[in-house]
Write a protein that holds these residues in place. Sequence first.
Motif, short mmCIF file in Angstrom:
data_model
loop_
_atom_site.label_atom_id
_atom_site.label_comp_id
_atom_site.label_asym_id
_atom_site.label_seq_id
_atom_site.Cartn_x
_atom_site.Cartn_y
_atom_site.Cartn_z
N ALA A 3 -4.70 6.79 -7.12
CA ALA A 3 -5.99 6.72 -8.24
C ALA A 3 -7.16 6.69 -7.47
O ALA A 3 -7.23 6.57 -6.02
CB ALA A 3 -5.91 5.66 -9.07
N VAL A 4 -8.28 7.02 -8.06
CA VAL A 4 -9.57 6.41 -7.29
C VAL A 4 -10.01 5.03 -7.65
O VAL A 4 -10.03 4.76 -9.16
CB VAL A 4 -10.69 7.66 -7.94
CG1 VAL A 4 -11.80 7.17 -7.14
CG2 VAL A 4 -10.43 9.13 -7.57
N TYR A 5 -10.33 4.36 -6.80
CA TYR A 5 -10.55 3.05 -6.92
C TYR A 5 -12.06 2.83 -6.85
O TYR A 5 -12.83 3.34 -5.82
CB TYR A 5 -9.87 2.19 -5.78
CG TYR A 5 -8.27 2.04 -6.07
CD1 TYR A 5 -7.39 3.11 -5.99
CD2 TYR A 5 -7.85 0.70 -6.69
CE1 TYR A 5 -6.00 2.90 -6.11
CE2 TYR A 5 -6.50 0.82 -6.91
CZ TYR A 5 -5.37 1.84 -6.62
OH TYR A 5 -4.29 1.67 -6.99
N TYR A 6 -12.45 1.94 -7.92
CA TYR A 6 -13.87 1.91 -7.97
C TYR A 6 -14.21 0.25 -7.74
O TYR A 6 -13.60 -0.30 -8.70
CB TYR A 6 -14.46 2.40 -9.36
CG TYR A 6 -14.56 3.70 -9.42
CD1 TYR A 6 -13.23 4.24 -10.07
CD2 TYR A 6 -15.47 4.61 -9.05
CE1 TYR A 6 -13.07 5.61 -10.24
CE2 TYR A 6 -15.52 6.10 -9.54
CZ TYR A 6 -14.28 6.47 -9.92
OH TYR A 6 -14.19 7.93 -9.91
N GLN B 260 -10.62 7.20 -2.79
CA GLN B 260 -9.20 7.84 -3.23
C GLN B 260 -8.12 7.05 -2.62
O GLN B 260 -8.44 7.12 -1.32
CB GLN B 260 -9.32 9.34 -2.68
CG GLN B 260 -7.94 9.98 -3.00
CD GLN B 260 -7.60 9.96 -4.75
OE1 GLN B 260 -8.26 10.32 -5.68
NE2 GLN B 260 -6.31 9.83 -5.20
N VAL B 261 -7.15 6.96 -3.27
CA VAL B 261 -6.11 6.30 -2.50
C VAL B 261 -4.72 6.97 -2.95
O VAL B 261 -4.53 7.14 -4.29
CB VAL B 261 -5.69 4.73 -3.09
CG1 VAL B 261 -4.38 4.25 -2.82
CG2 VAL B 261 -6.73 3.87 -2.45
N THR B 262 -4.11 7.59 -2.14
CA THR B 262 -2.84 8.31 -2.39
C THR B 262 -1.77 7.82 -1.80
O THR B 262 -1.83 7.62 -0.61
CB THR B 262 -3.07 10.05 -1.99
OG1 THR B 262 -4.44 10.49 -2.51
CG2 THR B 262 -2.20 10.72 -2.43
N LEU C 175 2.68 -0.44 -1.50
CA LEU C 175 1.91 0.37 -2.53
C LEU C 175 3.25 1.36 -3.00
O LEU C 175 4.03 1.71 -2.15
CB LEU C 175 0.91 1.26 -1.58
CG LEU C 175 -0.44 0.48 -1.47
CD1 LEU C 175 -0.96 1.13 -0.36
CD2 LEU C 175 -1.03 0.61 -3.02
N LYS C 176 3.05 1.79 -4.14
CA LYS C 176 3.84 2.68 -5.01
C LYS C 176 3.41 3.88 -5.27
O LYS C 176 1.86 4.00 -5.41
CB LYS C 176 4.39 2.21 -6.25
CG LYS C 176 4.89 0.81 -5.86
CD LYS C 176 5.23 -0.01 -7.35
CE LYS C 176 5.89 -1.24 -7.17
NZ LYS C 176 6.31 -1.97 -8.17
N PRO C 177 4.02 5.08 -5.55
CA PRO C 177 3.22 6.49 -6.11
C PRO C 177 2.36 6.16 -7.32
O PRO C 177 1.20 6.79 -7.46
CB PRO C 177 4.39 7.36 -6.12
CG PRO C 177 5.33 6.82 -5.38
CD PRO C 177 5.25 5.44 -5.30
N LEU D 62 -4.57 8.21 2.32
CA LEU D 62 -3.21 8.57 2.16
C LEU D 62 -2.20 7.49 3.01
O LEU D 62 -2.26 7.24 4.08
CB LEU D 62 -2.90 10.00 2.75
CG LEU D 62 -1.55 10.84 2.53
CD1 LEU D 62 -1.04 10.65 1.05
CD2 LEU D 62 -1.41 11.86 3.18
N VAL D 63 -1.22 7.34 2.09
CA VAL D 63 -0.28 6.23 2.82
C VAL D 63 1.12 6.45 2.12
O VAL D 63 1.29 6.96 1.03
CB VAL D 63 -0.62 4.78 2.50
CG1 VAL D 63 -0.80 4.37 1.14
CG2 VAL D 63 0.12 3.63 3.25
#
Length: 119
Positions: free
Chosen positions: A91-94, A114-116, A85-87, A11-12
């Motif tokens: 997403a989930v990054y693969y 997960q990146v939030t 980074l923007k809202p 989370l960032v």
Amino acid sequence: QVQLVESGGGLVQAGGSLRLSCAASGSIFSINRMAWYRQAPGKQRDLVASITRGGSTNYVDSVKGRFTISRDNAKNTVYLQMNSLKPEDTAVYYCWLDVLTTEPPYVFWGQGTQVTVSS
């Protein structure tokens, strides 16, 4: 056969940075193209960036100038440095790897991280 381990999500706040890593291990002769995809809730999985073994890169327009994909061939690892980074990057990054290995399959996906990004 081939195992992928992703790390680095979290989370960032908007404007912040994260670095994702994806390390491959197992019966690997070489890795051709490496890539990062992302999937937001209710949406399809889309390509974010890719890199060839020789280092040629490709990015989706929405991340150009903010994200950088890189790889360490000696460590069988691909990275995604994400800045500003923007809202909408939430997403989930693969990671995705095209691997020269002993037997099929030859394409592998990471487990997802997960990146939030909060506004």
